[in-house]
Design a protein around this motif. Structure first.
Motif, PDB file in Angstrom:
ATOM      1  N   LYS A  16       0.835  -1.204   0.000  1.00 47.29           N
ATOM      2  CA  LYS A  16       0.000   0.000   0.000  1.00 47.29           C
ATOM      3  C   LYS A  16       0.869   1.252   0.000  1.00 47.29           C
ATOM      4  O   LYS A  16       0.587   2.221  -0.705  1.00 47.29           O
ATOM      5  CB  LYS A  16      -0.935   0.001   1.210  1.00 47.29           C
ATOM      6  CG  LYS A  16      -2.097  -0.958   1.090  1.00 47.29           C
ATOM      7  CD  LYS A  16      -2.963  -0.908   2.333  1.00 47.29           C
ATOM      8  CE  LYS A  16      -4.089  -1.927   2.261  1.00 47.29           C
ATOM      9  NZ  LYS A  16      -4.895  -1.947   3.503  1.00 47.29           N
ATOM     10  N   GLN A  17       1.936   1.229   0.810  1.00 48.96           N
ATOM     11  CA  GLN A  17       2.853   2.369   0.845  1.00 48.96           C
ATOM     12  C   GLN A  17       3.552   2.547  -0.499  1.00 48.96           C
ATOM     13  O   GLN A  17       3.757   3.672  -0.950  1.00 48.96           O
ATOM     14  CB  GLN A  17       3.896   2.172   1.952  1.00 48.96           C
ATOM     15  CG  GLN A  17       3.361   2.301   3.344  1.00 48.96           C
ATOM     16  CD  GLN A  17       4.437   2.025   4.396  1.00 48.96           C
ATOM     17  OE1 GLN A  17       5.607   1.871   4.067  1.00 48.96           O
ATOM     18  NE2 GLN A  17       4.028   1.949   5.652  1.00 48.96           N
ATOM     19  N   SER A  20       1.730   4.542  -3.130  1.00 53.96           N
ATOM     20  CA  SER A  20       1.561   5.983  -2.960  1.00 53.96           C
ATOM     21  C   SER A  20       2.883   6.738  -2.816  1.00 53.96           C
ATOM     22  O   SER A  20       2.895   7.868  -2.353  1.00 53.96           O
ATOM     23  CB  SER A  20       0.674   6.254  -1.742  1.00 53.96           C
ATOM     24  OG  SER A  20       1.331   5.798  -0.580  1.00 53.96           O
ATOM     25  N   THR A  21       3.999   6.140  -3.214  1.00 52.69           N
ATOM     26  CA  THR A  21       5.291   6.811  -3.086  1.00 52.69           C
ATOM     27  C   THR A  21       5.963   6.947  -4.449  1.00 52.69           C
ATOM     28  O   THR A  21       5.444   6.507  -5.463  1.00 52.69           O
ATOM     29  CB  THR A  21       6.229   6.035  -2.134  1.00 52.69           C
ATOM     30  OG1 THR A  21       6.435   4.729  -2.659  1.00 52.69           O
ATOM     31  CG2 THR A  21       5.662   5.936  -0.741  1.00 52.69           C
TER      32      THR A  21
END
Length: 91
Positions: A16-17, A20-21
């Motif tokens: 998930k991280q 979004s990076t």
């Protein structure tokens, strides 16, 4: 199983991280997630080996008991069948 669930939750969070990076950071997080998933797979495999071995051991013990006490085994099976039959017939 708790370890496997924890590892899978950690991997899910990393993925998930990564979504979004930045591209470089996402690649790093994806690698970590893949590593965690590999760990989970290994732990699941180890758990499967343990479960299979315990099942085989239980089957051997049951087989030995039935051979040593055949009439007791027949009586127990009949009793269990009777209880299940009564429960199913009750509806």
């Amino acid at each position: 199983m708790t370890d496997i669930k924890t590892v899978l939750a950690d991997a899910e969070e990393l993925l998930k991280q990564a979504a979004s990076t930045t591209e470089e950071r996402a690649s790093e997080l994806s690698e970590k997630a893949l590593s965690l998933l590999k760990q989970a797979k290994e732990k699941a495999s180890d758990a499967q080996v343990v479960v299979v071995e315990r099942s085989k051991q239980a089957a051997r013990v049951t087989d030995d008991y039935v051979h040593d006490h055949p009439w007791k085994a027949v009586g127990i099976a009949t009793g269990i069948g009777l209880v299940i039959g009564l429960l199913l017939n009750r509806k």
